[in-house]
Design a protein around this motif. Structure first.
Motif, PDB file in Angstrom:
ATOM      1  N   SER A  85       0.838  -1.194   0.000  1.00  0.00           N
ATOM      2  CA  SER A  85       0.000   0.000   0.000  1.00  0.00           C
ATOM      3  C   SER A  85       0.868   1.236   0.000  1.00  0.00           C
ATOM      4  O   SER A  85       1.868   1.318   0.701  1.00  0.00           O
ATOM      5  N   GLU A 111      -0.579  -3.580  -9.613  1.00  0.00           N
ATOM      6  CA  GLU A 111      -1.887  -3.071  -9.215  1.00  0.00           C
ATOM      7  C   GLU A 111      -2.733  -4.147  -8.536  1.00  0.00           C
ATOM      8  O   GLU A 111      -3.631  -3.832  -7.760  1.00  0.00           O
ATOM      9  N   SER A 112      -2.459  -5.405  -8.821  1.00  0.00           N
ATOM     10  CA  SER A 112      -3.206  -6.487  -8.172  1.00  0.00           C
ATOM     11  C   SER A 112      -2.760  -6.686  -6.725  1.00  0.00           C
ATOM     12  O   SER A 112      -3.489  -7.283  -5.925  1.00  0.00           O
ATOM     13  N   ASP A 151      -1.790  -3.944  -4.861  1.00  0.00           N
ATOM     14  CA  ASP A 151      -2.006  -2.659  -4.199  1.00  0.00           C
ATOM     15  C   ASP A 151      -3.363  -2.636  -3.503  1.00  0.00           C
ATOM     16  O   ASP A 151      -4.410  -2.595  -4.151  1.00  0.00           O
ATOM     17  N   LYS A 152      -3.357  -2.629  -2.190  1.00  0.00           N
ATOM     18  CA  LYS A 152      -4.600  -2.691  -1.436  1.00  0.00           C
ATOM     19  C   LYS A 152      -5.351  -1.364  -1.400  1.00  0.00           C
ATOM     20  O   LYS A 152      -6.429  -1.278  -0.813  1.00  0.00           O
ATOM     21  N   ASN A 157      -6.441  -0.380  -4.141  1.00  0.00           N
ATOM     22  CA  ASN A 157      -7.432  -0.722  -5.158  1.00  0.00           C
ATOM     23  C   ASN A 157      -8.489  -1.638  -4.566  1.00  0.00           C
ATOM     24  O   ASN A 157      -8.165  -2.526  -3.760  1.00  0.00           O
ATOM     25  N   GLU A 180     -11.188  -5.183  -8.349  1.00  0.00           N
ATOM     26  CA  GLU A 180     -10.350  -4.489  -9.328  1.00  0.00           C
ATOM     27  C   GLU A 180      -8.945  -5.082  -9.318  1.00  0.00           C
ATOM     28  O   GLU A 180      -8.311  -5.218 -10.369  1.00  0.00           O
ATOM     29  N   ARG A 181      -8.458  -5.446  -8.153  1.00  0.00           N
ATOM     30  CA  ARG A 181      -7.156  -6.122  -8.076  1.00  0.00           C
ATOM     31  C   ARG A 181      -7.203  -7.451  -8.824  1.00  0.00           C
ATOM     32  O   ARG A 181      -6.268  -7.814  -9.549  1.00  0.00           O
ATOM     33  N   SER A 194      -0.054 -13.226  -5.896  1.00  0.00           N
ATOM     34  CA  SER A 194      -1.174 -12.283  -5.899  1.00  0.00           C
ATOM     35  C   SER A 194      -2.500 -13.024  -5.766  1.00  0.00           C
ATOM     36  O   SER A 194      -3.377 -12.622  -4.985  1.00  0.00           O
ATOM     37  N   ILE A 203      -5.487 -12.604  -2.962  1.00  0.00           N
ATOM     38  CA  ILE A 203      -6.843 -12.210  -3.363  1.00  0.00           C
ATOM     39  C   ILE A 203      -7.868 -13.247  -2.922  1.00  0.00           C
ATOM     40  O   ILE A 203      -8.964 -12.901  -2.450  1.00  0.00           O
ATOM     41  N   ARG A 217      -6.641   2.757 -12.999  1.00  0.00           N
ATOM     42  CA  ARG A 217      -7.984   2.250 -13.296  1.00  0.00           C
ATOM     43  C   ARG A 217      -8.344   2.412 -14.775  1.00  0.00           C
ATOM     44  O   ARG A 217      -9.135   1.660 -15.310  1.00  0.00           O
TER      45      ARG A 217
END
Length: 714
Positions: free
Chosen positions: A2, A56-57, A59-60, A62, A66-67, A128, A132, A621
Motif C-alpha cells: 500500500s 496493481e493487483s 495494491d490494497k 485498489n 479491481e485487483r 497475488s 486475493i 484504473r
C-alpha cells in the motif's frame, strides 16, 4: 504494497526481479544502433510493463475485485504476447536466423531471458492470487479447490449438475498408437490423465488420456447456500470432471490427473500481394488456422511429473517453455467474479462522464462545429457525442456522404446501426474496415458483412498496410455549397473501451483539415500515391519524416538559445530513429518528458546523452491510450494528437494520422492534461537508467496527485 505505508519516503521500489540489463555509460557514449548501453530490449520492456499491471493487483488501495481484474489482465496480456511476439522470435530461432535487437541482443539470447523472466512473473501472479483468494473469503466469496471441503449436500448437487449439464459434452481422448495425440485448441483448459486397467494388477500398461474442460460452460459452479451464513461458494468445473472420471473411463483406475493449457503461435501472416482479390476469404481461412499453430508455451499443474514430460515430448517443447502452475490455471477465467451481484463495494465507482459535445438537432450540432473546434477527453467526456453525431448525420436530409474508418468496434456498437441506416436513407456511405486488427478479425468480418447488407460500400483494408487511423468525414449541403465536418481521434470507435481508455478526439470544420481528410480517404480507397497534406501528417509516407523534423526544430532552437521542450505521451517508444533524435535533442539542451505506458526502448539518465530525458509510466484504473505530441517551438507551442505510437510498424506499415490542435483554448487544456500527468505521484512509475521502474509517492509535505481521478476537473 500500500502506498500509505510509504508516506514521507518520496519514492519506493515496487517488487523487483533479477535484472540483467544494468548497464553503464559515459558522456562519450556512441549514439548509434546496436549499442547495448543506450537501448532497452523491446520484448523485455514489454514484460516490465506487464509487471506494472501486476503491481496493481497487489495494491490494497485498489478495491478487491479491481485487483483481481488487474491479475486477469496480466494473464490475457501474457498469452497474447506469447501468441505473437514470442512465437515470432521462436520462428526466427527455428529457422536459424539470429536477428539482433536495438541493444544488440541475439534472438536466442532474448528468448532465453524472456522465458526466465516470465517464469518469475508467473510465480508473482500466483502470490497475488493467493492474497486475493484469502480476501475474497473474508468478503464471503469462496473458491473451493479441494473436493474434501464439499459437504454431503454439495456432493449430490455437483453430481446432479455433472449428469445434467456436463457429462454429455465431454469426450475422453485416449492416446496410444491407434489414437495419435489430438491437436488441442489454443488456450483451452484440459485434463491430462494417466490410467491403468482393473485387470492390470501391476499397473504396467499405463494409458494416457486427455479431456478438454468445456469452454461452453461456466468455469465456476455456485454451490448451494449455507442456511446459516450468506457465504457464496464456487467450485471449479475441472474439479467436477475429476470427481466423475469413473464415468468416462469405465473399468480404469486413475494414477495421475493434472490440468494443463497450451499457448500456440496465433499470428496471422498473409501474402497480400498474392491474395489482393480475395483478402476477405483469405482472412477467414487464416483465422481457422490460428487455433492450430505450433505450441510456444505449456502451462501445467505443479507436480505433474510424468504427465508434464509426456506433454512436453508430444508438443516438442523445451524444458524452459513449460510453466508449472501451483493452483488454478487460466487465471483470465477469474473475471467471472467481476459479474457477481452485490459486489459494488469491491469495485471502483466510476463517475458518470460529462455529456461533452452533443446536440439534439442537426442544424445546431453542425453550427456549433462551424463556430469552434470541439475537443473531447474520454472517458471523462462521453463517447456518446460521436454516436449522436453519426445518428444525426444518418437522418439529416442535407447530409450527402459519410466516410469512416473502423479498426476495432464494440460488439453492440450503435455505430454500425447508424452507418447502415444512413446507407438505407440514400446517403453515400463508405467504411474502411481493417480486417487485420489483431484478435478482432472475426468481429470485423461480421460487422463488415452486416454493413454491406445495408448498402454500405466497404473497403477491406489496403495491401501491405493496416488502416489504424481514426477518421470520420461527413459531407453536407448548406446554402448551395458542400461543407465538410470531420472527427479525428487517438482511440478506436469503440463505446466499450471508451469507458476505460483515456483518449482525445476532435470535431472540426477547419477547411484545411477537412480537405486533408477528404484527400486521405480518396487516396486510401483508390490505392493512389499519398500526397503531402496541408495540416495532417500521414503514415506511411510523411509522418515519420515530419516527426523527426519537429524534434530537430527543438534541437536547433535549444542551440540558438530559444525556448525548447518536448512532452510526448504514447503507448510505446521503439523506433530507433526517433530515440536517436531525442538523444541528440537532449545533448543540445532540450528538456524532454516522456509519458509512456508500455514499451520504452529509450534509456534515460545517461550522463551527457539522455540526462535531460525523463520517462514515466502511468498504470491505473484507466488504460492510458491517448497519443499527445507537444513541442515548445520557441515559445509558440504546437500540439499534435495522433493514432500512432513511435514504433516502426506505425510509421512504415500502417496508415496513421497526426493532426494539429489549432485553437489556443484546446492547446491550453492539453497543456494542463500533460502537466497533471507529470505531477502524478500515486500511479506514476519513473524509469531508471538501469531499466527498473520506481513508483512515485507523495512526500510529507506534498499533496497526493492521482492524475486519472483529478483529470475529471480539466
Amino acid at each position: 504494497m500500500s502506498s500509505n505505508s510509504t508516506k514521507g519516503l518520496g519514492i519506493y521500489r515496487i517488487f523487483s526481479f533479477p535484472n540483467p540489463r544494468i548497464m553503464t555509460a559515459s558522456p562519450t557514449e556512441k549514439i548509434e544502433l546496436g549499442n547495448q548501453n543506450i537501448f532497452f530490449d523491446r520484448e523485455l520492456s514489454w514484460v516490465d510493463f506487464n509487471h506494472r499491471v501486476l503491481e496493481e493487483s497487489f495494491d490494497k488501495e485498489n478495491p478487491l475485485l479491481e485487483r483481481l481484474k488487474f491479475l486477469c489482465i496480466t494473464e490475457s496480456n501474457l498469452d497474447e504476447f506469447f501468441m505473437v511476439r514470442v512465437a515470432g522470435l521462436l520462428n526466427l530461432k527455428n529457422a536459424g536466423i539470429e536477428e539482433r535487437s536495438l541493444n544488440g541482443k541475439r534472438t536466442s539470447e532474448t528468448i532465453a531471458e524472456l522465458y526466465s523472466k516470465v517464469g518469475q512473473f508467473v510465480k508473482r501472479q500466483y502470490e497475488s492470487l493467493d492474497e486475493i483468494l484469502i480476501e475474497l473469503k473474508e468478503n464471503k466469496i469462496v473458491v473451493v479447490q479441494d473436493p474434501s471441503e464439499l459437504a454431503g449436500d454439495d456432493i449430490q448437487f455437483v453430481k446432479n449438475y455433472y449428469k445434467r449439464e456436463v457429462s454429455s459434452i465431454l469426450t475422453p481422448l485416449a492416446i496410444d498408437p491407434s489414437h495419435p495425440f489430438p491437436h488441442i485448441l489454443n488456450r483451452t483448459l484440459n485434463l491430462g490423465i494417466t490410467l491403468y486397467s482393473d485387470d492390470d494388477k501391476n499397473k504396467a500398461k499405463e494409458l494416457f488420456a486427455i479431456v478438454q474442460v468445456p469452454s461452453v460452460l461456466p468455469r465456476f459452479l455456485q454451490l448451494p447456500p449455507n442456511k446459516e451464513t450468506d457465504v457464496r461458494r464456487y467450485f471449479p468445473l475441472e474439479e467436477i470432471i475429476k470427481l466423475h472420471l469413473g464415468d468416462l473411463f469405465y473399468g480404469m483406475n486413475v494414477k495421475q490427473i493434472h490440468t494443463f493449457k497450451i499457448v500456440r503461435d496465433a499470428d496471422i501472416s498473409i501474402n497480400e500481394e498474392q491474395n489482393i482479390g480475395d483478402l476477405l476469404t483469405t482472412m477467414k481461412n487464416e483465422l481457422k488456422n490460428r487455433m492450430w499453430g505450433d505450441a510456444v508455451r505449456l502451462d501445467v499443474h505443479s507436480g505433474a511429473g510424468h504427465i508434464k514430460e509426456l506433454l512436453r515430448g508430444l508438443l516438442e517443447l523445451e524444458e524452459y517453455q513449460v510453466m508449472e502452475i501451483p493452483t488454478l490455471l487460466s487465471l483470465n477465467d477469474m473475471m467471472f467474479f467481476q459479474g457477481l451481484e452485490k459486489t459494488s463495494h469491491l469495485k471502483y465507482s466510476y463517475p458518470v462522464p460529462k455529456s461533452g459535445f452533443a446536440a439534439k438537432k442537426s442544424e445546431s450540432i453542425f453550427s456549433e462545429i462551424r463556430k469552434n473546434d470541439h475537443l473531447l477527453h474520454h472517458p471523462y467526456e462521453s463517447f456518446k457525442s460521436i454516436e449522436d453525431m453519426l445518428k444525426i448525420a444518418s437522418q439529416d436530409p442535407k447530409v450527402l456522404a459519410i466516410k469512416m474508418t473502423l479498426y476495432r468496434t464494440s460488439g453492440d456498437s450503435p455505430i454500425i446501426q447508424y452507418l447502415g441506416e444512413a446507407a438505407e436513407n440514400g446517403k453515400q456511405v463508405t467504411v474502411l474496415v481493417e480486417l487485420k486488427a489483431r484478435f478482432d478479425e472475426e468481429r470485423n468480418i461480421r460487422w463488415a458483412k452486416k454493413l454491406e447488407d445495408s448498402g454500405v460500400h466497404v473497403v477491406y483494408g489496403v495491401v501491405g498496410l493496416k488502416i489504424h487511423c481514426k477518421m470520420l468525414l461527413i459531407v453536407r449541403r448548406e446554402d448551395d455549397k458542400l461543407n465538410r465536418y470531420v472527427h479525428l481521434g487517438t482511440g478506436n470507435y469503440n463505446s466499450t473501451t471508451a469507458r476505460f481508455y483515456t483518449d482525445l478526439s476532435l470535431f472540426t470544420a477547419n477547411p484545411e483539415i477537412t480537405e486533408d481528410v477528404a484527400i486521405l480517404f480518396n487516396t486510401i480507397t483508390s490505392s493512389g500515391k499519398m500526397p503531402r497534406l496541408s495540416k495532417i501528417y500521414a503514415a506511411p509516407t510523411f509522418l515519420k519524416e515530419e516527426f523527426l523534423h519537429l524534434i530537430q526544430r527543438e534541437t536547433d532552437n535549444a542551440k540558438n538559445g530559444k525556448q525548447a521542450r518536448v512532452i510526448f505521451k504514447m503507448n510505446s517508444l521503439v523506433d530507433p530513429d526517433v530515440i536517436l533524435k531525442l538523444y541528440e535533442a537532449s545533448q543540445a539542451g532540450v528538456k524532454i518528458d516522456l509519458i509512456i505506458r508500455g514499451i520504452c526502448c529509450l534509456r534515460p539518465g545517461i550522463p551527457g546523452v539522455s540526462d535531460r530525458i525523463s520517462v514515466r509510466s502511468i498504470v491505473g484504473r484507466y488504460l492510458e491510450h491517448s497519443r499527445i505530441y507537444s513541442f515548445e517551438n520557441g515559445g509558440k507551442p504546437e500540439v499534435y494528437l495522433a493514432s500512432a505510437d513511435c514504433m516502426p510498424r506505425n510509421f512504415l506499415r500502417r496508415i496513421e494520422v497526426m493532426f494539429p490542435i489549432l485553437q489556443d483554448k484546446h492547446k491550453k487544456r492539453i497543456a494542463k492534461i500533460l502537466e497533471l500527468l507529470l505531477r502524478d505521484n500515486t500511479q506514476a512509475r519513473a524509469l531508471e537508467s538501469d531499466g527498473s521502474y520506481t513508483r512515485l509517492t507523495p512526500g510529507d509535505d506534498d499533496p497526493a496527485v492521482n492524475s486519472q481521478i483529478d483529470m475529471a476537473d480539466i
